[in-house]
Design a protein around this motif. Structure first.
Motif, short mmCIF file in Angstrom:
data_model
loop_
_atom_site.label_atom_id
_atom_site.label_comp_id
_atom_site.label_asym_id
_atom_site.label_seq_id
_atom_site.Cartn_x
_atom_site.Cartn_y
_atom_site.Cartn_z
N GLU A 94 8.44 77.45 34.32
CA GLU A 94 9.17 75.95 34.53
C GLU A 94 10.47 76.12 34.46
O GLU A 94 11.20 75.55 35.11
N LEU A 95 10.83 77.27 33.53
CA LEU A 95 12.33 77.65 33.59
C LEU A 95 12.96 78.03 34.58
O LEU A 95 13.88 77.84 35.05
N ASN A 96 12.27 79.06 35.27
CA ASN A 96 12.94 79.40 36.79
C ASN A 96 13.06 78.34 37.84
O ASN A 96 13.73 78.62 38.68
N LYS A 97 12.02 77.56 37.73
CA LYS A 97 12.18 76.28 38.64
C LYS A 97 13.31 75.53 38.37
O LYS A 97 14.06 75.27 39.53
N VAL A 98 13.51 75.37 37.19
CA VAL A 98 14.88 74.71 36.86
C VAL A 98 16.24 75.34 37.22
O VAL A 98 17.27 74.94 37.82
N ILE A 99 16.14 76.96 37.17
CA ILE A 99 17.23 77.57 37.71
C ILE A 99 17.39 77.49 39.25
O ILE A 99 18.42 77.54 39.81
N ASP A 100 16.23 77.65 39.92
CA ASP A 100 16.22 77.47 41.33
C ASP A 100 16.53 76.38 41.81
O ASP A 100 17.14 76.37 42.77
N ALA A 101 16.27 75.14 41.06
CA ALA A 101 16.57 73.95 41.76
C ALA A 101 17.95 73.30 41.52
O ALA A 101 18.52 72.35 42.02
N SER A 102 18.66 73.94 40.65
CA SER A 102 19.76 73.62 40.09
C SER A 102 21.30 74.04 40.91
O SER A 102 21.04 75.16 41.25
N ASP A 103 22.36 73.28 40.99
CA ASP A 103 23.39 73.77 41.39
C ASP A 103 24.47 74.12 40.35
O ASP A 103 25.20 75.31 40.66
N ILE A 104 24.45 73.60 39.39
CA ILE A 104 25.07 74.12 38.04
C ILE A 104 24.14 74.18 36.81
O ILE A 104 23.33 73.36 36.63
N ILE A 105 24.21 75.28 36.30
CA ILE A 105 23.34 75.70 34.93
C ILE A 105 24.33 75.55 33.83
O ILE A 105 25.44 75.94 33.69
N VAL A 106 23.81 74.68 33.01
CA VAL A 106 24.63 74.36 31.60
C VAL A 106 23.85 74.95 30.38
O VAL A 106 22.59 74.46 30.16
N GLU A 107 24.45 76.16 29.86
CA GLU A 107 23.73 76.62 28.70
C GLU A 107 24.27 75.91 27.54
O GLU A 107 25.27 76.12 27.08
N ILE A 108 23.21 75.21 26.77
CA ILE A 108 23.73 74.75 25.58
C ILE A 108 23.46 75.44 24.33
O ILE A 108 22.42 76.30 24.19
N LEU A 109 24.60 75.61 23.47
CA LEU A 109 24.58 76.61 22.48
C LEU A 109 24.72 75.40 21.13
O LEU A 109 25.46 74.42 21.21
N ASP A 110 24.23 76.03 20.00
CA ASP A 110 24.11 75.38 18.77
C ASP A 110 25.77 75.66 18.18
O ASP A 110 25.93 77.14 18.07
N ALA A 111 26.51 74.85 18.00
CA ALA A 111 27.78 75.21 17.39
C ALA A 111 27.74 75.99 16.07
O ALA A 111 28.74 76.70 15.55
N ARG A 112 26.52 75.88 15.47
CA ARG A 112 26.51 76.79 14.25
C ARG A 112 26.30 78.32 14.32
O ARG A 112 26.60 79.15 13.61
N ASP A 113 25.71 78.74 15.41
CA ASP A 113 25.40 80.09 15.78
C ASP A 113 25.66 80.12 17.26
O ASP A 113 24.57 80.44 18.09
N PRO A 114 26.76 79.84 18.06
CA PRO A 114 26.91 80.02 19.54
C PRO A 114 26.44 81.33 19.97
O PRO A 114 26.04 81.47 21.20
N LEU A 115 26.76 82.40 19.43
CA LEU A 115 26.39 83.84 19.96
C LEU A 115 25.00 84.00 20.06
O LEU A 115 24.47 84.66 20.58
N GLY A 116 24.26 83.72 18.77
CA GLY A 116 22.77 83.79 18.66
C GLY A 116 22.05 82.81 19.62
O GLY A 116 20.97 83.13 19.78
N CYS A 117 22.83 81.67 20.19
CA CYS A 117 21.89 80.91 21.07
C CYS A 117 22.16 81.51 22.55
O CYS A 117 21.74 80.68 23.55
N ARG A 118 23.10 82.48 23.00
CA ARG A 118 23.21 83.07 24.11
C ARG A 118 22.17 83.78 24.53
O ARG A 118 21.67 84.82 23.69
N CYS A 119 21.53 83.60 25.89
CA CYS A 119 20.83 84.76 26.28
C CYS A 119 21.09 85.41 27.54
O CYS A 119 21.55 84.82 28.44
N PRO A 120 21.58 86.82 27.17
CA PRO A 120 22.25 87.64 28.31
C PRO A 120 21.22 87.69 29.67
O PRO A 120 21.71 87.70 30.67
N GLN A 121 19.78 87.67 29.42
CA GLN A 121 18.88 87.85 30.39
C GLN A 121 19.27 86.52 31.40
O GLN A 121 19.04 86.33 32.72
N LEU A 122 19.25 85.17 30.92
CA LEU A 122 19.60 84.02 31.71
C LEU A 122 20.49 84.22 32.47
O LEU A 122 20.91 83.80 33.54
#
Length: 522
Positions: free
Chosen positions: A132-160
């Motif tokens: 389902e996640l790959n479907k969203v990435i393929d169908a989108s023109d812009i990818i918005v990665e939402i980060l929790d402001a309390r731990d922005p670095l921990g919410c980042r996914c390098p693979q994504l």
């Protein structure tokens, strides 16, 4: 006779009639006793006196009686099983006859056999979430990665991020810093500066109390409020105008014919569904404190030229640290890890004094003692006044993953680009965006939001970016701990070693997470 004014007739009768009924009943019972006496039914069954104690060979007689009783029980059991098998065979013959007679059943069986090899994965499986996640990435023109402001670095996914950069279609990546009202203002400003060095970053505070399911409900609510906008902490949303203006300007600049497809991605409970509900102004997606509510992607039209796609949370890899797994993964929801273990892991990453001040509990030695104090403070008591530590642990974990507790991670003083990013890629990703408007919009958002005090926020040690799983391939599990046999083999290969004296002084042992049960009985 039914009296006037009463719904039902009275049950009272005259005394003569009642006495006559009682006499008839006595005579009837007397007749039944006589008949039973003639037939011998009424006689009591004489009690078996058993084998007298003075009888010779009493033990042998009792043993034989027990054997006869067991044989009778075995025969009864065999007869019962034989009857069950006979009934089952009869039922099977009837079913087979009805199947052969019905041609639709034959066709259904053939279709079932053909589709047996193509079994759809479960909605809760990792394979389904990744697809389902790959479907969203393929169908989108812009990818918005939402980060929790309390731990922005921990919410980042390098693979994504790497998958989006290497993907086809020249997709754009955007950061959105959500839940900024739970972090001190200075910390939010530092994180925005760090994130904007790589991709455009938007400051946002989503509404957590969207109750309107339809447009009619929304209009009715505004009518009762006389047009006054509710600006309480839970209902208010900040940063929506800045985000919509940024996306609208990009859509107009590119000059595309259809609507701009914006995919929202991130780890569970960072606020993807709440963001869509805030922009839409009603409850278009299911959102809540529980993690992993969204299991399938769904399209939501925000405006004429912007369409957003909600996605399930990123699946965290097993190789991540325990603290990252407690906050970002669904191990507790999938019952792969207990809530008590997750709480124990989180408490080790925090300052004890700050946790004591935040939850107003006395000094504690371990996680179990903290949960006992916390349960008594909140009134989570079981029968007999025993603290309900499991409910307290669930509440504590919901505070950390939901939009309630204020904690923050310090931003790096000298930020550097990750290995999959270069200055050329950063320049390419920042093209087409009006960064000046974005900067002004973020400043306006920061002026509107009420931030917590630095002293009232807990400092959390961040474990860095969280690795995610994007493909349905089975991931590498951590290496198992060596067993005693392996250690013996290793020592045999190395050779005999001189034994080292072991210190058995219990006073020097560091009890990190052990509970002293004698404290309650002093």
């Amino acid at each position: 006779m039914k009296r006037p004014g009463l719904k039902k007739a009275s049950k009272r009768v005259s005394c003569s009639k009642r006495y006559k009924i009682q006499k008839k009943v006595r005579e009837h019972n007397k007749k039944l006793r006589k008949d039973a006496k003639k037939k011998g039914v009424g006689k009591k069954v004489k009690k078996d006196i058993g084998v007298p104690n003075k009888a010779p060979f009493k033990e042998d007689i009792l043993r034989e009686a027990e054997q006869r009783r067991s044989k009778l029980e075995e025969e009864k059991e065999k007869n019962k099983l034989a009857k069950q098998q006979e009934r089952a065979q009869k039922r099977k013959k009837e079913n087979s006859a009805s199947r052969d007679a019905d041609p639709k059943a034959k066709k259904a069986r053939k279709v079932k056999k053909m589709g047996a090899s193509k079994i759809m994965p479960s909605v809760n499986s990792k394979k389904h979430l990744c697809s389902e996640l790959n479907k969203v990435i393929d169908a989108s023109d812009i990818i918005v990665e939402i980060l929790d402001a309390r731990d922005p670095l921990g919410c980042r996914c390098p693979q994504l991020e790497e998958a989006v950069l290497k993907g086809e279609g020249n997709k754009k990546l955007l950061f959105l810093l959500n839940k900024i009202d739970l972090v001190p203002k200075e910390n939010v400003e530092k994180w925005l500066q760090c994130l904007q060095l790589e991709f455009p970053a938007v400051a946002f505070k989503a509404s957590t109390q969207q109750q309107d399911k339809t447009v009619q409900e929304k209009k009715a609510r505004f009518a009762t409020l006389n047009g006054v906008v509710d600006q309480t902490k839970g209902v208010a949303c900040y940063g929506s105008s800045s985000l919509l203006q940024l996306l609208g300007d990009y859509a107009n600049a590119t000059g595309r014919e259809g609507s701009l497809k914006v995919g929202l991605v991130g780890f569970p409970n960072v606020g993807k569904s709440s963001l869509i509900n805030s922009l839409k102004g009603m409850r278009a997606c299911n959102a809540g404190v529980q993690r992993g509510i969204t299991r399938c992607f769904q399209d939501i039209h925000i405006s004429k030229n912007v369409k957003m796609i909600d996605s399930p949370g990123i699946v965290a890899a097993q190789s991540n640290p325990k603290a990252a797994m407690a906050l970002r993964s669904l191990q507790v929801e999938d019952k792969q890890e207990t809530v008590l273990e997750a709480v124990r892991t989180l408490l080790k990453q925090c300052n004890k004094q700050q946790v004591m001040l935040q939850y107003n509990v006395p000094d504690f030695r371990n996680s179990l003692e903290f949960l006992s104090f916390f349960a008594k403070k909140r009134g989570f008591l079981q029968k007999g006044g025993v603290p309900n530590t499991e409910l307290a642990a669930s509440t504590f974990l919901n505070d950390w993953t939901g939009a309630k507790l204020s904690y923050h991670c310090k931003a790096p003083e000298k930020p550097s680009l990750p290995p999959y990013l270069s200055e050329d890629i950063v320049r390419e990703m920042q093209k087409g965006w009006d960064l000046d408007k974005l900067r002004k919009g973020n400043e306006e958002t920061l002026r509107s939001v009420k931030f917590p005090n630095q002293a009232s926020s807990i400092v959390l040690l961040s474990k860095g970016p969280t690795a995610g799983v994007l493909s349905d391939v089975v991931e590498d599990k951590p290496a198992p701990e060596p067993t005693e046999e392996d250690m013996e083999d290793k020592q045999a290969k190395v050779g005999l070693q001189v034994p080292v004296p072991v210190n058995i002084d219990l006073s020097s042992v560091h009890t990190d997470d052990t509970y002293d049960f004698n404290t309650d009985f002093k």
